[in-house]
Design a protein around this motif. Structure first.
Motif, PDB file in Angstrom:
ATOM      1  N   GLY A 134      38.871 -43.529 -25.046  1.00 52.57           N
ATOM      2  CA  GLY A 134      39.042 -42.325 -25.846  1.00 52.57           C
ATOM      3  C   GLY A 134      37.763 -41.512 -26.018  1.00 52.57           C
ATOM      4  O   GLY A 134      37.681 -40.656 -26.898  1.00 52.57           O
ATOM      5  N   LEU A 135      36.776 -41.778 -25.194  1.00 51.92           N
ATOM      6  CA  LEU A 135      35.513 -41.042 -25.318  1.00 51.92           C
ATOM      7  C   LEU A 135      35.483 -39.870 -24.335  1.00 51.92           C
ATOM      8  O   LEU A 135      36.124 -39.904 -23.288  1.00 51.92           O
ATOM      9  CB  LEU A 135      34.343 -41.985 -25.041  1.00 51.92           C
ATOM     10  N   GLN A 136      34.711 -38.845 -24.690  1.00 50.37           N
ATOM     11  CA  GLN A 136      34.563 -37.697 -23.804  1.00 50.37           C
ATOM     12  C   GLN A 136      33.270 -37.826 -23.006  1.00 50.37           C
ATOM     13  O   GLN A 136      32.264 -38.316 -23.511  1.00 50.37           O
ATOM     14  CB  GLN A 136      34.427 -36.431 -24.641  1.00 50.37           C
ATOM     15  N   ILE A 137      33.348 -37.349 -21.777  1.00 51.44           N
ATOM     16  CA  ILE A 137      32.173 -37.429 -20.907  1.00 51.44           C
ATOM     17  C   ILE A 137      31.648 -36.022 -20.642  1.00 51.44           C
ATOM     18  O   ILE A 137      32.431 -35.123 -20.326  1.00 51.44           O
ATOM     19  CB  ILE A 137      32.545 -38.053 -19.542  1.00 51.44           C
ATOM     20  N   ILE A 164      23.634 -34.018 -15.035  1.00 45.93           N
ATOM     21  CA  ILE A 164      22.712 -32.903 -15.132  1.00 45.93           C
ATOM     22  C   ILE A 164      21.864 -32.652 -13.891  1.00 45.93           C
ATOM     23  O   ILE A 164      20.826 -32.019 -13.966  1.00 45.93           O
ATOM     24  CB  ILE A 164      21.755 -33.080 -16.318  1.00 45.93           C
ATOM     25  N   GLY A 165      22.246 -33.135 -12.740  1.00 41.28           N
ATOM     26  CA  GLY A 165      21.421 -32.793 -11.583  1.00 41.28           C
ATOM     27  C   GLY A 165      21.519 -33.842 -10.507  1.00 41.28           C
ATOM     28  O   GLY A 165      21.772 -35.003 -10.790  1.00 41.28           O
ATOM     29  N   GLU A 166      21.320 -33.429  -9.274  1.00 41.27           N
ATOM     30  CA  GLU A 166      21.517 -34.362  -8.171  1.00 41.27           C
ATOM     31  C   GLU A 166      20.538 -35.540  -8.205  1.00 41.27           C
ATOM     32  O   GLU A 166      20.844 -36.634  -7.803  1.00 41.27           O
ATOM     33  CB  GLU A 166      21.460 -33.635  -6.808  1.00 41.27           C
ATOM     34  N   ASN A 167      19.321 -35.333  -8.740  1.00 38.50           N
ATOM     35  CA  ASN A 167      18.337 -36.424  -8.741  1.00 38.50           C
ATOM     36  C   ASN A 167      18.662 -37.497  -9.769  1.00 38.50           C
ATOM     37  O   ASN A 167      18.186 -38.607  -9.682  1.00 38.50           O
ATOM     38  CB  ASN A 167      16.934 -35.915  -9.097  1.00 38.50           C
ATOM     39  N   TYR A 168      19.392 -37.147 -10.782  1.00 37.26           N
ATOM     40  CA  TYR A 168      19.461 -38.024 -11.928  1.00 37.26           C
ATOM     41  C   TYR A 168      20.769 -38.741 -12.178  1.00 37.26           C
ATOM     42  O   TYR A 168      20.805 -39.898 -12.525  1.00 37.26           O
ATOM     43  CB  TYR A 168      19.069 -37.270 -13.198  1.00 37.26           C
ATOM     44  N   ASN A 169      21.875 -38.063 -12.059  1.00 41.71           N
ATOM     45  CA  ASN A 169      23.151 -38.681 -12.395  1.00 41.71           C
ATOM     46  C   ASN A 169      23.150 -39.233 -13.807  1.00 41.71           C
ATOM     47  O   ASN A 169      23.306 -40.427 -14.039  1.00 41.71           O
ATOM     48  CB  ASN A 169      23.498 -39.806 -11.403  1.00 41.71           C
ATOM     49  N   VAL A 170      22.871 -38.331 -14.705  1.00 42.55           N
ATOM     50  CA  VAL A 170      22.852 -38.706 -16.114  1.00 42.55           C
ATOM     51  C   VAL A 170      24.065 -38.077 -16.763  1.00 42.55           C
ATOM     52  O   VAL A 170      24.402 -36.944 -16.443  1.00 42.55           O
ATOM     53  CB  VAL A 170      21.584 -38.153 -16.788  1.00 42.55           C
ATOM     54  N   PHE A 171      24.754 -38.804 -17.623  1.00 38.88           N
ATOM     55  CA  PHE A 171      25.815 -38.135 -18.366  1.00 38.88           C
ATOM     56  C   PHE A 171      25.859 -38.594 -19.811  1.00 38.88           C
ATOM     57  O   PHE A 171      25.372 -39.659 -20.164  1.00 38.88           O
ATOM     58  CB  PHE A 171      27.177 -38.242 -17.686  1.00 38.88           C
ATOM     59  N   GLY A 172      26.379 -37.720 -20.634  1.00 39.46           N
ATOM     60  CA  GLY A 172      26.445 -38.001 -22.066  1.00 39.46           C
ATOM     61  C   GLY A 172      27.851 -38.437 -22.443  1.00 39.46           C
ATOM     62  O   GLY A 172      28.829 -38.020 -21.826  1.00 39.46           O
ATOM     63  N   VAL A 173      27.937 -39.306 -23.440  1.00 38.38           N
ATOM     64  CA  VAL A 173      29.226 -39.791 -23.901  1.00 38.38           C
ATOM     65  C   VAL A 173      29.373 -39.362 -25.360  1.00 38.38           C
ATOM     66  O   VAL A 173      28.479 -39.641 -26.173  1.00 38.38           O
ATOM     67  CB  VAL A 173      29.293 -41.330 -23.797  1.00 38.38           C
ATOM     68  N   VAL A 174      30.459 -38.695 -25.666  1.00 43.05           N
ATOM     69  CA  VAL A 174      30.657 -38.189 -27.018  1.00 43.05           C
ATOM     70  C   VAL A 174      31.906 -38.825 -27.624  1.00 43.05           C
ATOM     71  O   VAL A 174      32.898 -39.029 -26.935  1.00 43.05           O
ATOM     72  CB  VAL A 174      30.788 -36.646 -27.005  1.00 43.05           C
ATOM     73  N   GLY A 175      31.824 -39.146 -28.909  1.00 42.28           N
ATOM     74  CA  GLY A 175      32.943 -39.778 -29.604  1.00 42.28           C
ATOM     75  C   GLY A 175      32.406 -40.943 -30.407  1.00 42.28           C
ATOM     76  O   GLY A 175      31.203 -41.022 -30.668  1.00 42.28           O
TER      77      GLY A 175
END
Lengths: 338, 338, 338, 338
Positions: C25-28, C32-43
């Motif tokens: 039930g979390l939002q993704i 943020i960029g090809e070098n990093y593959n970072v993502f935030g998880v909200v909820g």
């Protein structure tokens, strides 16, 4: 010194240990019972290395009764040492001193301006790093001689004596000429050659506790300086390394009464490096004064977010003034002036 | 580098931080959502001090993704570094080396005799202290130059290269002339001026981990030496300081696979200083080999109870030989030679 | 929560991680960029175990942005919690409370007499151990129920509420009936079944910090109690374990401003267990008040050398009174009453 | 026990202390000299609390000569204790045992399948958590009784004895009925009521070392269990808490020879919790065997990234088999079987 032999030690084993000690001019007091084979050693045992005696396979344990330091010891020097820095007195029942300034000197104008702010806020000495110990070789290493000369200029303008860190004995002449208090940083607390070098000067020394050094090791490092002739040593606690990640280090305020009991030297607290977070500095500073410290050394910066190093732990001048204002009242409660 | 701004940071606050970074030639990747205000920084971030960015009151946290070291990093130098000491190779898949010898050099005859014992037992290099870092100014400080010359004599007789500790840059010429491997002791691991000085030579350096230093700080100290041009660095674990009083220090063998993963440098283990007790040295030595270490440095003394320092942790030559005998078999199991 | 994937993670690897989180039930938020593959998880990420995500071999790191606790968090409960113990209020801007009494209850007369001394000196609650956690099975283990009843008698005579340690959930009924504040000792800080048990009562709980527990773990233990419904939790710092042998533990006063920033719960300081030495208790007590603590818990004994446990750290009643006398004045300086 | 009085202690002060000890049936050996006022105490001093004597203001120091434990002590029980778990023998010169399994039981099929994999790989016992101590009250707390019954099923299918953690005495009956080895976790090492409860059973106990507990405290916790009658105690080292952030904990392998010297109990190593990282488990496991450990307890999971807890430190079955394969050869070198 109390030496306990192992249960299976023979008479000969015991006599061997005793002879070794007698050869050093020490007296031996007889054993206290067939079960134990314990004997006391009387005389100047500070010359004896307990580990060396423990290396004997027939020795169970060696316990020092007297402390391994002498010049720093309260026992041999019951009155408080008062250190005089250009007329400012530190230690004993003297006023609690507050030393303020930036982590790094960033230029002449910057340090002169900040020195004025420190003075206006109630600080009586100026700190600032010209030679900076940095974990990374790629981080800013300090302005060097130029930084020292900028501090000299700030002293000329404000009258505040200057405290700065010496990292290498080859800069000692520069420090003797320009600096009022030589700081030995935590990382160099057991750089014994550096300790001996500053011990040969008569400059006041601010000796920081190493990150993982016991109180006894710290006093022994003071003893290194004093044994070379320089008795103007102030001890400075700046937090020890523990498992707690929230603060940069863990401030050990128990050192205040302990240092006062064991030694006659002044004890200064550095709440900025201890906590690593300006939001925690006021609480730690007031606690240090209540605990009985002889002084504080606090990082102050006009614009912490622009600081070239350690901005996160720097107070803005008006907060620094606020700490001093409250500190003075706490000092009064415990019978001190600030 | 990932920077998270505080929830109440304004657009202007965020742009200020971004501008600061762009001015250093770094690229910024856009924020990932209205709730977070997180952005990535790409480029040579080893020049950036995360603490300086965290000093900004609008910044929540700064997380490094890439390591702060480069020359020491396995990422930029995938092959193992092999260090050549007078023909003896250390690191990679080379033979595991054993360095033996007394804590302190106590005389020419003593060290020559012991060097022969070390050699007969299977040791390939000779250790011995001529300049000794001692907690007490009243303890034996080492024989100095005379000790170095005695080791040179021992090398002449046995062919064993010599490893000894440098405490002060002003002895560097002596070390360059006479010594094969310069040891930097645990207490000087962050004596950055000393690191820079040995970094300007091309002598192999054995860099001991500080008592309370993290693995990352230790690698950064290697980086100091390497960034000055000297890439011949061996890392040496000798135990860290913990709450456990039974052993002198706590040997952290996890460093073996970690150093090998993070860096391309050889890793040597010192079981003598780690445990402080000769009865624990064999167990720790065999464990170190099984863990994958590239070498051991062990204190050996003919008469531990007569040693001028650290006798309690010294092995007699025949026990040292026994450790090597068993160690060779363990090395075989893990596909190494010793 | 910010998740950084390894550089070699494929699109599929990333989608696998994202799917796992979306299923909860979390939002993704996008990378943020090809070098990093970072993502935030909200909820509500407090339900997510970061270690479980890090177990994925394609994940580089997982960083929490929001704290893992909720009920204890200042963010979700901005006003200070005030705890009411028989009319005595603790926390917020209420009077600083002083709890005094012996380590162990040694009899009815003894505790009644001492309770009167504590009250006369200015203490407002009575501490005393009836069930004692002792390192040795052969040491005195406390008087048990008889000790609890003796404290009840002392409360009857003096009106002081009583604080005593619960070691096992099977005594909970006894504590609910007789005791005013249930103490959970340092050794049981992560005895989660015991935390849940006291969480089901509505008795005020004094939760001591474990010897080697981080501030976050400590707050999580408070969260255990609160998540069962009992929000009357006071946190009590009693020193952490470090390498320093001089003091029993190292008192970490930085917790005072940190607990107040992170949580809304009262923070009490125990200078007796922290230092282990009565000579250090006054200094630590005054420091704690200056740091902003909401209360002190101090060991008091008429005859420390006759105490059945912990005599070395107990104050005599007149010294205890002296600490309170000075403490009141320091409280005033920082705008508190005591 | 050696007691040293302060220099200014009067004859009367000394006699008071002596009388107190004589009243407990102990013998006193006379003082060894006018400078020292040291005396030895002979008899069963394990009943004496040194801290209580130190509380006397005229006492300088109290040093134990004999250890405070008896049933666990090698001195009173020179032969190795061999523990028999359903026919598998642990300790002494018996085969080194390997215990494998998941952090948490996640279902009957899962644990039965994994038990088979553990057996096929060479493991001789099955570990798995049914009651899980978790820092967060919101994290998965284990399957409870259902998990225990699933393990029983796995034992039925494979014959592997089962090891699982008991967190609360109120589940003891369930454990006595179903479990082969009761694990006491690190967080409960000083939950003395729980220790006494398992001491009243005759089930083998695996007692983990607390995160910040000394070796002596750990042995004293074993003594708690043994003093209630249950002598089937195995000690398990799982890393201690230090300042190093890279590993979850710091594995202290020096305990292997120390436990064997001080006690007669088996010593098991848990490389999974110690390192917290599967990539470090093989190195630590082989080191533990070379150091002389009697067994290993290793986390194994088919799909570490799907594990409900601690996946990051779990080995896949084929890596687990590889560790055992190499471990057997190292065992051979040191004269053990595995």
């Amino acid at each position: 010194m109390i030496i306990t032999m192992k249960k299976d030690a023979t008479k000969q084993d015991i006599e061997n240990v005793m002879r070794q000690l007698k050869n050093k001019g020490l007296q031996i007091h007889e054993s206290i019972g067939e079960n134990y084979n314990v004997f006391g050693v009387v005389g100047d045992t500070s010359q004896i290395d307990p580990k060396r005696i423990e290396a004997n396979p027939h020795v169970e344990s060696v316990v020092r009764v007297s402390s391994p330091y002498k010049k720093a010891s309260r026992m041999f020097h019951p009155e408080d040492t008062i250190i005089n820095v250009n007329g400012i007195k530190i230690g004993g029942k003297e006023k609690i001193v507050v030393i303020g300034g930036p982590c790094s000197v960033e230029g002449k104008d910057m340090i002169c301006h900040l020195a004025q702010e420190v003075k206006n806020s109630g600080g009586v000495m100026l700190r600032g790093g010209a030679y900076k110990p940095r974990t990374s070789p790629y981080a800013f290493q300090g302005m060097g001689t130029e930084g020292i000369l900028a501090m000299v200029e700030a002293r000329k303008k404000t009258g505040l004596p200057i405290v700065t860190e010496l990292m290498s004995a080859d800069k000692l002449d520069e420090f003797i000429e320009y600096v009022d208090v030589i700081q030995i940083g935590a990382r160099n607390m057991q750089n014994f050659d550096l300790l001996k070098a500053v011990g040969k000067t008569n400059k006041p020394v601010l000796l920081k506790r190493g990150l993982a050094n016991t109180i006894e090791e710290w006093i022994m490092s003071a003893e290194y300086i004093m044994s070379e002739g320089n008795e103007n040593v102030m001890l400075c606690e700046r937090g020890i390394r523990t498992f707690e990640p929230y603060t940069r280090n863990t401030l050990d305020l128990s050192v205040v009464p302990i240092i006062k009991k064991k030694t006659h030297l002044p004890i200064i607290i550095d709440p900025s490096h201890a906590t690593g977070d300006w939001e925690l500095v006021e609480s730690a500073s007031l606690a240090a004064i209540a605990a009985g410290a002889d002084g504080l050394i606090i990082e102050v910066h006009d614009c912490p977010e622009c600081a070239w190093s350690d901005g996160a732990q720097s107070l803005k001048p008006q907060r620094f003034a606020e700490v001093i204002r409250k500190g003075k009242k706490i000092a009064e409660v415990i019978g001190r002036d600030m």
